[in-house]
Design a protein around this motif. Sequence first.
Motif, mmCIF file in Angstrom:
data_model
loop_
_atom_site.group_PDB
_atom_site.id
_atom_site.type_symbol
_atom_site.label_atom_id
_atom_site.label_comp_id
_atom_site.label_asym_id
_atom_site.label_seq_id
_atom_site.Cartn_x
_atom_site.Cartn_y
_atom_site.Cartn_z
ATOM 1 N N ALA A 199 0.825 -1.217 0.000
ATOM 2 C CA ALA A 199 0.000 0.000 0.000
ATOM 3 C C ALA A 199 0.854 1.260 0.000
ATOM 4 O O ALA A 199 0.488 2.271 -0.595
ATOM 5 C CB ALA A 199 -0.928 -0.004 1.206
ATOM 6 N N LEU A 200 1.985 1.225 0.670
ATOM 7 C CA LEU A 200 2.973 2.306 0.643
ATOM 8 C C LEU A 200 2.356 3.660 0.995
ATOM 9 O O LEU A 200 2.525 4.653 0.281
ATOM 10 C CB LEU A 200 3.650 2.372 -0.728
ATOM 11 C CG LEU A 200 5.039 3.026 -0.746
ATOM 12 C CD1 LEU A 200 6.037 2.151 0.001
ATOM 13 C CD2 LEU A 200 5.517 3.229 -2.168
ATOM 14 N N SER A 201 1.628 3.711 2.091
ATOM 15 C CA SER A 201 1.065 4.987 2.529
ATOM 16 C C SER A 201 2.195 5.943 2.897
ATOM 17 O O SER A 201 3.260 5.523 3.369
ATOM 18 C CB SER A 201 0.151 4.778 3.735
ATOM 19 O OG SER A 201 0.834 4.159 4.800
ATOM 20 N N GLY A 253 -1.972 9.934 7.360
ATOM 21 C CA GLY A 253 -1.215 10.203 6.142
ATOM 22 C C GLY A 253 -1.304 9.083 5.133
ATOM 23 O O GLY A 253 -0.314 8.432 4.799
ATOM 24 N N GLY A 254 -2.502 8.843 4.629
ATOM 25 C CA GLY A 254 -2.708 7.803 3.629
ATOM 26 C C GLY A 254 -3.002 6.461 4.270
ATOM 27 O O GLY A 254 -2.593 6.168 5.395
ATOM 28 N N GLU A 288 10.399 -1.808 8.018
ATOM 29 C CA GLU A 288 9.531 -2.663 8.825
ATOM 30 C C GLU A 288 8.162 -2.802 8.160
ATOM 31 O O GLU A 288 7.544 -3.881 8.165
ATOM 32 C CB GLU A 288 9.400 -2.050 10.213
ATOM 33 C CG GLU A 288 8.747 -2.907 11.263
ATOM 34 C CD GLU A 288 8.727 -2.210 12.621
ATOM 35 O OE1 GLU A 288 8.603 -2.913 13.626
ATOM 36 O OE2 GLU A 288 8.826 -0.961 12.658
ATOM 37 N N ALA A 289 7.675 -1.719 7.567
ATOM 38 C CA ALA A 289 6.341 -1.718 6.966
ATOM 39 C C ALA A 289 6.213 -2.731 5.839
ATOM 40 O O ALA A 289 5.123 -3.245 5.588
ATOM 41 C CB ALA A 289 6.010 -0.316 6.439
ATOM 42 N N PHE A 290 7.303 -3.043 5.167
ATOM 43 C CA PHE A 290 7.239 -3.978 4.053
ATOM 44 C C PHE A 290 6.881 -5.392 4.496
ATOM 45 O O PHE A 290 6.437 -6.210 3.682
ATOM 46 C CB PHE A 290 8.560 -3.993 3.277
ATOM 47 C CG PHE A 290 8.689 -2.870 2.285
ATOM 48 C CD1 PHE A 290 8.089 -2.954 1.041
ATOM 49 C CD2 PHE A 290 9.413 -1.730 2.593
ATOM 50 C CE1 PHE A 290 8.193 -1.914 0.126
ATOM 51 C CE2 PHE A 290 9.525 -0.686 1.680
ATOM 52 C CZ PHE A 290 8.915 -0.776 0.440
ATOM 53 N N VAL A 291 7.092 -5.716 5.777
ATOM 54 C CA VAL A 291 6.729 -7.053 6.260
ATOM 55 C C VAL A 291 5.688 -7.007 7.372
ATOM 56 O O VAL A 291 5.044 -8.015 7.671
ATOM 57 C CB VAL A 291 7.978 -7.828 6.767
ATOM 58 C CG1 VAL A 291 8.940 -8.097 5.625
ATOM 59 C CG2 VAL A 291 8.678 -7.085 7.900
ATOM 60 N N ALA A 368 -6.890 -5.544 2.935
ATOM 61 C CA ALA A 368 -7.554 -4.628 2.013
ATOM 62 C C ALA A 368 -6.530 -3.724 1.340
ATOM 63 O O ALA A 368 -5.578 -3.269 1.961
ATOM 64 C CB ALA A 368 -8.579 -3.782 2.761
ATOM 65 N N TYR A 369 -6.732 -3.487 0.057
ATOM 66 C CA TYR A 369 -5.952 -2.504 -0.686
ATOM 67 C C TYR A 369 -6.865 -1.907 -1.740
ATOM 68 O O TYR A 369 -7.716 -2.599 -2.301
ATOM 69 C CB TYR A 369 -4.713 -3.136 -1.326
ATOM 70 C CG TYR A 369 -3.909 -2.167 -2.168
ATOM 71 C CD1 TYR A 369 -3.369 -1.019 -1.597
ATOM 72 C CD2 TYR A 369 -3.723 -2.379 -3.525
ATOM 73 C CE1 TYR A 369 -2.655 -0.107 -2.369
ATOM 74 C CE2 TYR A 369 -3.000 -1.481 -4.299
ATOM 75 C CZ TYR A 369 -2.477 -0.347 -3.709
ATOM 76 O OH TYR A 369 -1.773 0.559 -4.468
ATOM 77 N N ARG A 370 -6.695 -0.663 -1.994
ATOM 78 C CA ARG A 370 -7.567 0.121 -2.869
ATOM 79 C C ARG A 370 -8.103 -0.692 -4.060
ATOM 80 O O ARG A 370 -7.336 -1.176 -4.878
ATOM 81 C CB ARG A 370 -6.806 1.337 -3.372
ATOM 82 C CG ARG A 370 -7.681 2.461 -3.902
ATOM 83 C CD ARG A 370 -6.842 3.687 -4.192
ATOM 84 N NE ARG A 370 -7.664 4.881 -4.392
ATOM 85 C CZ ARG A 370 -7.164 6.116 -4.502
ATOM 86 N NH1 ARG A 370 -5.863 6.308 -4.424
ATOM 87 N NH2 ARG A 370 -7.958 7.140 -4.679
#
Length: 780
Positions: A199-201, A253-254, A288-291, A368-370
């Motif tokens: 998602a890369l918010s 922020g996203g 960290e967010a990538f996993v 969930a992802y857009r």
Amino acid sequence: MTIDQFSGAGQSSAVGQSVPNRNLRRFVEGHGRYAADLKLPDALVLLVARSPVAHARLIKVDGARARALDGVELVLTGADMARLGAQPSLWDLPGQQQSNLKALAEDRLRYVGQPYAAVVARDLDTARQALRLIVPEYEMLPVLADMDAGLAADAVKLYDHWPDNVMGRQVWKTGDFDACAATAAVVVKDRFTTQRVHALSLEPRGVVAVPDAVGNGLTVWVSTQSVHQVRGALAGCLNIPEHHLRVIAPDVGGSFGMKACAFGEETLVALAALKTGRAVRWHEQRAEAFVASTHGRDERVDLEAAFAADGQLLGLRATVVLDKGADPYATSMGTAWITGALLTGPYAVDLIDIETLAVVTNKTPTGAYRGFGQPEANFALERALDLAAHRLGLDRAAIRRRNLVPESDLPKATPTGIVLDSGNYVGLMDQTLAQFGYEPGRVVATGTKRRGQGFACYSEVTNFGPSALCKMVGVNSGGFDISSIRMEPSGHVRLFSSQTPMGQGIETVLTQICADELGVPLEDVEISCGDSLLGPYTAYGSGGSRGAGVGGASVMLATRKLALRLRTWGAHLLGADLDDVVISQRGVQVKGEPTRRVSFADIGREAYFGATVPEGLELGLEDRASYDPPGLAVSYGTVAVEIELDTETGVVTVERMTYGHDCGIQINPEIVDGQVIGAAVQAIGATLYEELHFDAEARPLILSMQDYFIPFAADVPNISLLHRSTPTPFSPTGVKGVGESGIIAVPAAIASAVQDAMGYDVALTTLPLSPPRLFAAMKG
């Protein structure tokens, strides 16, 4: 540019008027606050120890050395989870398996990045040092690296209490596809694959928990889309009453769907705050967010589509498989369910045989992802239509024109039970292609460069609700929304909603609806969002493109109640009949007598400080309303693109795009434009660049922005927008959602254009359309 230009100060709000996003105003003024940036200088820092392996039996986690380190306040391991509840699932489809996993691993490590311990320290350096002292002992187990490994007959079971690795299934069947296919002129049969993406918010997740100074309550600030869902999850995991918890979502922020569920880190931070009696914070780092945060997509659709010689779509058979990753929490198999339910798109087809299933593997869980399963369905169906048109010798527009549901047949139920509510699918397609300048069969070649044109049609389910549907498909909340409104003694208005601003501008839209109903300038209305204490309960939170259609409907109904209350007060003060007074110019006046009026401030003073009250009313000026939509609203559209393909390198450049869409009534056209264009850019990334890679041992190969490719500004083409506005009958606002529209059909449209440029020797059925994949296709 001044702040007033951002805020729309001095303008009279009206539906359909472009008013800049209020969240942007707060950001410019420096008032925006994010969960990770709250100024709590004495807050303790929490860090999470994460599994370095994809699958292992956890023998022991030794936290003794970390606990002995000066400055460490608390160390949590799986043993501390014994009295905690399992992390909840947002969706529980009938027959679905449950993992019963908690915030920290207790007996087994199931994916790289799974938390198995947490440290709480006075500062970040101490926490990092302590984290290195926690050494897990484990015994490696066989790895399920992908969905085929999870489905294999001899596969190791990821959960011993499950019969296999399939967490759930859903079937829709209305006829005999084999008999249908036997009479068809063409049967397109292929596997259509959408890759795993991030998602890369802009803002990674953040949590801050602060114990109340008095009492046993806890306030939690968290970057989330769903404050009440997080509150319920924390209450269940920590075994404390919900009224002891206050959950606040500051400016987020996203999110793009990723923050729709409750995560284990929120439980850990809240637990640490209760145990230490101190404020505790955790802020996810980008690597960290990538996993640690849920991924999106990772589905395949094995599709068979039968067509008559004239292009009529006779029937569909499909098996949809979702790689759920290691834990079915979050949205469970909701993504796969939506793919199956929306596989017929905006087309008239009655015979289907569709099965969807989700399988667990040793990867980070998907959520969930857009678009939430809809781009996956659209990619498979639209590519099948293109391939059928080629084999039948038909134009791509002709085959769609033959199958799109005509306006005269709407509303129409699809064989999966989705009701296509309103619109003109064929008309919008033709209008979009005309504006784009679509030329069938036109391929321009210059040296190694070839240009192609393509397009795709789509439908999008929006205004996610109704509560009856939520119950039927296992969503663990209703689908309604509640808003409340209060006019202050000054005549100014305070609106309360639990919809969450994530940069999409929902607070601006809700404020516009309120201001429009009361006939006051936008600056007369202040809105409070995302606070479980102040805001009324919202069942599903912000997601499913429901903010304006469902949240906005509850605001409209609450404001209309207040408007009636104000007219009643005005009639009382003016000595007139209720039917003879109207709201006008920040007050109430007698019709046709502009001088015989009272201002809202006059009414406010009387309602709060006066001695007389109109019959049937009480003191004060407050109202609330709920809205539970009777059905889903369906946005739709057509996107056309022209690309340039370099046959020597496989590089694709999107040269231009025309996006035609219908999202019903547009409350704020500027925000609608931004939502469509922003989603389209995300879709370009997912079509051409983005992919989360894993090796044969299910170890992630992407852990930084250096390796995860997204579009730059130079990769974004000119996007021309074309609007239609067909109101939905399922919302008093007439609004259909638009948050996910822009991302649904772009992958199929780009693939159509690339196929046009390179020819049909090899069908393009797998995303992303990366240079190596296209180069191999052209050579193969």
